[in-house]
Structures are given as structure tokens and as C-alpha cells.
Scaffold this active site. Structure first.
Site, short mmCIF file in Angstrom:
data_model
loop_
_atom_site.label_atom_id
_atom_site.label_comp_id
_atom_site.label_asym_id
_atom_site.label_seq_id
_atom_site.Cartn_x
_atom_site.Cartn_y
_atom_site.Cartn_z
N HIS A 15 36.70 23.72 22.50
CA HIS A 15 37.51 23.24 21.38
C HIS A 15 38.95 23.72 21.50
O HIS A 15 39.89 22.94 21.28
CB HIS A 15 36.91 23.70 20.05
CG HIS A 15 35.77 22.87 19.57
ND1 HIS A 15 34.57 22.80 20.23
CD2 HIS A 15 35.64 22.07 18.48
CE1 HIS A 15 33.74 22.00 19.56
NE2 HIS A 15 34.37 21.53 18.50
N HIS B 166 32.05 31.53 19.08
CA HIS B 166 32.85 31.95 20.23
C HIS B 166 33.35 33.38 20.04
O HIS B 166 33.68 33.79 18.93
CB HIS B 166 34.08 31.04 20.42
CG HIS B 166 33.80 29.82 21.22
ND1 HIS B 166 33.41 29.86 22.55
CD2 HIS B 166 33.87 28.51 20.90
CE1 HIS B 166 33.25 28.62 23.00
NE2 HIS B 166 33.52 27.78 22.01
#
Length: 224
Positions: free
Chosen positions: A146, A195
Site C-alpha cells: 500500500h 505492517h
């Protein structure tokens, strides 16, 4: 014998040298992060930041509405939204007769996202298990897709807008808005717990490097 007057030092900012230095630093950061991750080392700031975003019971700081808003932000860096943005931008450029720019958008963003996915597969870092995830993810963790893909797409589109818009202030607003959007998307990944912060930092670095490199390709191809 009289000495000739020395020439005045140039007041121009050496942007080319600054750009080269910045690129070298970014490459070193990316190499450092990747080598540490491959070696199995951990970063202390990864743990500190993830835990700072959770209460003692493991729930995220902030309200349920805030968590929902963060999910909306993270969707702006997902494959579906980014593909739609690229297709729309390419169609718009083509309708304006800028066929080469449209092709550059498609090729540049596609190759960049593929390269980051290849690096992600090569490093094969597992997702954080320190805190509960607020959404489901199954791919590898490093670098953040992302963060990298949003930087590749939004920053590339921002630089492609330069020939269309005039004025430093307007161009600065476009680039600044793109950068803030990329920053928000990367931060959302850490908040959601999917993440490590170092994943996002590597994704930002990779994406920015790719966007800058492709900007140089644009200058060569479009002659601007």
C-alpha cells in the site's frame, strides 16, 4: 600586474546534486532495511510504535469511528482503487491528446507495482503478530505494498500534471497533496496492525524512488 576580478558565486540551487544525494541516501536506507529484515533482525521502533497504538487490552487507541475512517484511508492505496485511478488518469490524458503521457502512466505504475511485489516475495517477511490485526491480509509484509504502490501511482500522476498546470504554487500543492495522501495511507497500515513501521518506511522509499526515476523517463520521452 592587475588581477582579474573573481566571478561571483552562483546563487542557483544545485538541484541536480541535491537530487543525486537524496537518491543515494534513499537507496542506502532501502538496502539497510532490506538487509536487516533478511538477516532476521528486529527494529526497536517497530515494537514501540505498534504497542503505542494499542491499549493494554490489545484494542486500538481511538474510537470505532476513527478505526473505520482509517480503513477508508487504507483503501485508497489498495489495488482496486489504484487501478481505477490509473485507468481514469490514462483515459483523461488520452482524451486530451496526450497519448504518450497516458502510456507512461500505464507502463510506469504497472512496472513499479510489479517490481515492489517481486521484492516483497523475495524478502518474504511475515506480518506482525505483536498486536491483533484490524483487517485480513495474507501476503508478505516487506515492503508495504500500500505504501509503495500509492507512492508510485499518486506521485507519478502528480509529476505528469506539471505540463498541464502552470505556476510553482499550484504544482507544489499537487505534489504536497499527493505526498500527504501517501503518508496517510502508509500510516493507516501501521494503525491497522498489518505492517511493521519499517515495512511502511521501505515502501515509501521504494515508491518515491520509482516515481522520481519515472519522472526522469517522462522528461526524456516527452522532451520537457
Amino acid at each position: 600586474m592587475s588581477l582579474a576580478a573573481e566571478p561571483r558565486p552562483s546563487r542557483r540551487i544545485p538541484w541536480s546534486m541535491i537530487g543525486i544525494a537524496g537518491t543515494v541516501v534513499a537507496l542506502l536506507i532501502l538496502f539497510f532495511l532490506a538487509s536487516r529484515v533478511v538477516a532476521g533482525d528486529a527494529f526497536a521502533f517497530d515494537t514501540r510504535i505498534l504497542l503505542a497504538l494499542r491499549r493494554p487490552d490489545g484494542t486500538p487507541v481511538g474510537s470505532a469511528k476513527f478505526a473505520s475512517a482509517v480503513r477508508d484511508v487504507t483503501a485508497l492505496g489498495g489495488a482496486t482503487v489504484l487501478t481505477m485511478v490509473v485507468m481514469f488518469a490514462a483515459a483523461l490524458l488520452a482524451s486530451l491528446g496526450r497519448w504518450r503521457s497516458a502510456a507512461l502512466v500505464m507502463v510506469g505504475t504497472g512496472l513499479g507495482c510489479a517490481a515492489n511485489s517481486g521484492l516483497k516475495h523475495l524478502v518474504a517477511r511475515t506480518r506482525p503478530d505483536l498486536v491483533p490485526h484490524l483487517m485480513q491480509e495474507t501476503s508478505s509484509s516487506f515492503p508495504s505494498g500500500h505504501a509503495a504502490h500509492s507512492a508510485i501511482v499518486y506521485l507519478t500522476l502528480a509529476t505528469l500534471a506539471f505540463p498541464i498546470v502552470r505556476g510553482r504554487a499550484t504544482r507544489g500543492v499537487i505534489v504536497g497533496t499527493a505526498a500527504l495522501l501517501v503518508a496517510a495511507i502508509g500510516a493507516s497500515r501501521v494503525y491497522l496492525g498489518v505492517h511493521w513501521p519499517s515495512d511502511v518506511l521501505a515502501g515509501w522509499t521504494f515508491g518515491a524512488l520509482w516515481a522520481v526515476a519515472w519522472w526522469r523517463v517522462e522528461i526524456r520521452v516527452l522532451g520537457r
